[in-house]
Enzyme design. Structure first.
Site, PDB file in Angstrom:
ATOM      1  N   SER A 307      23.639  61.205  39.332  1.00 57.11           N
ATOM      2  CA  SER A 307      22.538  62.086  39.667  1.00 57.11           C
ATOM      3  C   SER A 307      21.644  61.508  40.757  1.00 57.11           C
ATOM      4  CB  SER A 307      21.737  62.375  38.390  1.00 57.11           C
ATOM      5  OG  SER A 307      21.549  63.739  38.230  1.00 57.11           O
ATOM      6  N   ASP A 318      25.878  58.369  54.084  1.00 55.51           N
ATOM      7  CA  ASP A 318      26.101  59.374  55.129  1.00 55.51           C
ATOM      8  C   ASP A 318      25.377  59.028  56.421  1.00 55.51           C
ATOM      9  OD1 ASP A 318      27.712  60.800  53.459  1.00 55.51           O
ATOM     10  OD2 ASP A 318      26.515  62.643  53.487  1.00 55.51           O
ATOM     11  N   LYS A 332      27.517  63.482  38.855  1.00 50.58           N
ATOM     12  CA  LYS A 332      26.587  64.416  38.225  1.00 50.58           C
ATOM     13  C   LYS A 332      25.607  64.878  39.292  1.00 50.58           C
ATOM     14  CE  LYS A 332      23.359  66.221  35.440  1.00 50.58           C
ATOM     15  NZ  LYS A 332      22.108  66.874  35.904  1.00 50.58           N
TER      16      LYS A 332
END
Length: 400
Positions: A307, A318, A332
């Site tokens: 999460s 990224d 999640k």
């Protein structure tokens, strides 16, 4: 509206880790009719699909003709109908909380609470625990990845995360008996744990050699960013030139806190975006004023990084800001809300999904580390050793 990014905390508490306590209250437009027989007809609400007419017809027939009228209790039947409807979604993050459990969960994710001090996951149909550092569960010998087969003799088969939290948590000084299958073992053991007051401390810092700081974040509580900033500033005062950020076994927490933590390492751009059931996209961008935007960084993750920790790790990966070391993360990536129903209970449901800045879906997929290193129970911490090695390389490049 607050967004939460957590499987759940057993202190047990689930805030979601997420709940949306400030959200609007959901109420059906017409309550079920009274169960006092005879019942000649029932009219279903006008704003539900026509397929729901059969539900009201079934209740009407039962309330009028079922042999044992004492069993025709509207609140019990209504809760059973809700649970049956939610089960068809096959979503472990969506469940119904009866009134007594809703009152337990509708609390802020802050301060202290009583329980065993462990995060709760649902993986492959099993209830999985991750003990919090220094908690009663850790002192009792529980380890990350342990499966709970029974609670006080009641099997956990078919339980949701909320079911597990409600049964394991309890007042300080009371005892709960868990049947535990340790990760990697074949025979379960029974563990008795005395519940205690759990303090939500989530940030730990230690200076290593060669100007490297080790910072571990165990979850994203309301006070986590404040603690993180203090630890980061202390590390810089002690001459830190690079950071190992440990997000292993971190189940998440408040999304805004996760975004703020990521922002301390990024100069600009997107941290994460969410897409709801209507296709609406909401962007969460870097907050200006980060304290370590140029400092070499390596992030540790594992299969229990979930999460909010995946939000942070995904953004840093990224943007090319940090390399991830460890194993694939939990996967999640759902936004969950907890809304009160008219019966005093609550509906805990998936509202949206998160995507990394480059559009990678987190839910069910997880993040693949740049450097995969398996954990070892026999020889120290090979994942941390590798992270230090990777960080040294990054620091050397930064020096030119």
């Amino acid at each position: 509206m607050r967004r939460f990014c957590l499987p759940a905390i057993v202190a047990l508490t689930i805030v979601v880790f997420g709940a949306c306590k400030q959200g609007p209250v959901a109420s059906p437009s017409a309550p079920p009719a009274q169960a006092t027989p005879p019942v000649l007809s029932l009219q279903s609400p006008q704003d539900v699909p026509p397929e729901f007419k059969a539900l009201w017809e079934a209740y009407s027939i039962l309330s009028r003709e079922y042999v044992d009228k004492s069993k025709i209790t509207p609140d019990i039947l209504a809760r059973g109908a809700i649970r049956g409807m939610l089960e068809t979604l096959n979503d472990p993050h969506t469940s119904y909380l009866p009134p007594e459990r809703y009152r337990q969960e509708a609390q802020d994710f802050q301060g202290t609470f009583s329980g065993i001090g462990a995060e709760v996951f649902l993986r492959n149909g099993r209830i999985i625990l991750n003990p919090m550092p220094g908690s009663p569960s850790e002192r009792a010998g529980l380890r990350p990845g342990d499966a709970v087969l029974a609670v006080d003799g009641e099997k956990t088969d078919g339980w949701s995360v909320m079911d597990a939290v409600a049964r394991i948590r309890g007042p300080k000084g009371t005892t709960v008996r868990l049947t535990i299958l340790h990760l990697g073992e074949t025979e379960p053991v029974e563990v008795a744990i005395v519940r205690d007051t759990i303090r939500l401390e989530s940030v730990f810092m230690n200076m290593m050699s060669d100007g490297m700081a080790y910072i571990r974040i165990s979850a994203f509580y309301e006070n986590t960013e404040q603690s993180f900033v203090q630890k980061l500033q202390e590390a810089k005062r002690q001459g830190a030139k690079g950071i190992v950020l440990d997000l292993r076994n971190n189940p998440g927490g408040y999304l805004t806190v996760a975004v703020n933590i990521a922002s301390h390492f990024l100069k600009e751009g997107l941290v994460v975006y969410e897409v709801d059931g209507t296709g609406k996209r909401t962007d969460w961008r870097v907050r200006p004023g980060g304290l370590a935007t140029d400092m070499p960084l390596v992030v540790l993750v594992n299969q229990f990084s979930a999460s909010g920790s995946e939000v942070v790790a995904g953004a840093l990966q990224d943007h090319g800001r940090a390399r991830l070391v460890g194993t694939r993360t939990f996967g999640k990536g759902s936004v969950n809300l907890l809304r009160q129903l008219s019966d005093g209970g609550g509906l805990y449901y998936t509202y949206a999904h998160w995507y990394t800045p480059k559009g990678r879906l987190i839910e069910g997929e997880g993040l693949t580390p740049d450097v995969e290193v398996l954990a070892s129970a026999r020889r120290g911490d090979p994942q941390l050793d590798k992270a230090v090695e990777v960080l040294k390389e990054a620091m050397a490049l930064a020096r030119g």
